[in-house]
Design an enzyme around this catalytic site. Structure first.
Site, PDB file in Angstrom:
ATOM      1  CG  HIS A   1       4.115  57.356  -4.582  1.00 20.59           C
ATOM      2  ND1 HIS A   1       3.949  56.043  -4.798  1.00 20.59           N
ATOM      3  CD2 HIS A   1       5.258  57.189  -3.744  1.00 20.59           C
ATOM      4  CE1 HIS A   1       4.580  55.360  -4.267  1.00 20.59           C
ATOM      5  NE2 HIS A   1       5.210  55.859  -3.776  1.00 20.59           N
TER       6      HIS A   1
ATOM      7  CG  ASN B   1      -5.559  43.658  -2.543  1.00 23.07           C
ATOM      8  OD1 ASN B   1      -6.235  43.248  -3.499  1.00 23.07           O
ATOM      9  ND2 ASN B   1      -4.592  44.424  -2.702  1.00 23.07           N
TER      10      ASN B   1
END
Ligand code: OAD
Length: 269
Positions: free
Chosen positions: A143, A241
């Site tokens: 990104h 996570n």
């Protein structure tokens, strides 16, 4: 912990490991994530409303204000033990590839720190550390880089860490070559990802026996599809996570913990 021992054994014997990271791995460094609410002033905007070419055309000052806020926050941050553990693993394992959605540069900084430390440990000889030279080339940034700017009108691009004056539309940074507006060199919604990095990410994931997914909500594609390539190639997922994601049901091992705490234990070599 039995599951951790199992996951570590799987990593040790795997041929090919891909690691996919998202904003959560930088949370313990103090970089705000995108979708965990909070962030006061900016909580009323969704990333999809600010990180688009349309938003920049409509209100470049607002978009720069948001990025300037993030750039200032990031410039005060240091890599955390999760970044350091990934960096060390990349150096030790030439078959490991890191695919990151993060634009904060902390993975690269962690690698520089590990490299400096390992070089010192091995009598100052970088040649003595297998994989070190190539580790940086195995970080695929999908990104972009928030500390880089690029011109919206021509091909000019440059690393520029200086704060941006967002007090008015006229004070925003302009291209030294064509005077068009400069923008952050990050990939926005609706834009193409860097083709070479994306191809390598999917090829590596397809060949990998293990994909470790850490700190991503796994909702922004194509990055979020990288682990699926490992699964379709017959490999396994390890997810780190605290919160469940769309990938959770497909993970063979899941650690609902913070990456800065778990990754150093997972990647201990
Ligand atoms: P998100 O903000 O969507 O997700 C962050 C994830 O990290 C969440 O699932 C959290 O539960 C998790 N998390 C938070 N703290 C953590 C910790 N200490 N350890 C481990 N996990 C933790 O961020 P991304 O998934 O990276 O794209 O977002 C993907 C993309 O959306 C970004 O690259 C950005 C954004 O819009 C662009 O700007 C194009």
């Amino acid at each position: 912990m039995k599951r951790l021992a199992e996951a570590r054994a799987a990593l040790a014997s795997a041929r090919g490991v891909v690691i996919l990271t998202g904003a959560g791995v930088s949370a313990e460094s103090g970089v705000p994530t995108f979708r965990d609410s909070s962030e006061g002033l900016w909580s009323r905007y969704r990333p999809e409303e600010l990180a688009t070419p349309q938003a920049f055309r409509r209100d470049p000052r607002l978009v720069w204000e948001w990025y300037d806020h993030r750039r200032r926050a990031i410039s005060r941050c240091e890599p955390n033990p999760g970044h350091r553990a990934i960096a060390r693993f990349l150096v030790e394992r030439p078959d490991a590839v890191l695919v990151t959605q993060n634009v904060d540069g902390l993975h690269h900084r962690a690698l520089e720190m590990e490299t400096a430390m390992l070089t010192g440990e091995r009598d100052g000889s970088p040649e003595g550390t297998p994989g070190m030279d190539h580790a940086a080339a195995r970080i695929l940034t999908l990104h972009g880089d928030i500390m880089r700017v690029r011109c919206q009108g021509c091909s000019y691009t440059q690393i520029d860490r200086s704060p941006v004056d967002t007090s008015s539309a006229d004070s925003l940074p302009r291209c030294p070559e064509c005077d068009d507006l400069l923008r952050p060199a990050v990939v926005w919604f609706g834009e193409m990802l860097p083709e070479q990095a994306l191809t390598r990410a999917f090829e590596s994931a397809q060949d990998a026996e293990i994909c470790v997914v850490a700190g991503t909500s796994a909702v922004v594609h194509p990055a979020a599809s990288v682990p699926t390539a490992t699964l379709s190639g017959g490999g396994d997922l390890i997810e780190v996570n605290p919160v469940e994601t769309p990938l959770t049901p497909r993970a063979r091992w899941r650690f609902p913990e913070r990456s800065g705490e778990l990754l150093p234990r997972l990647f201990e070599v």
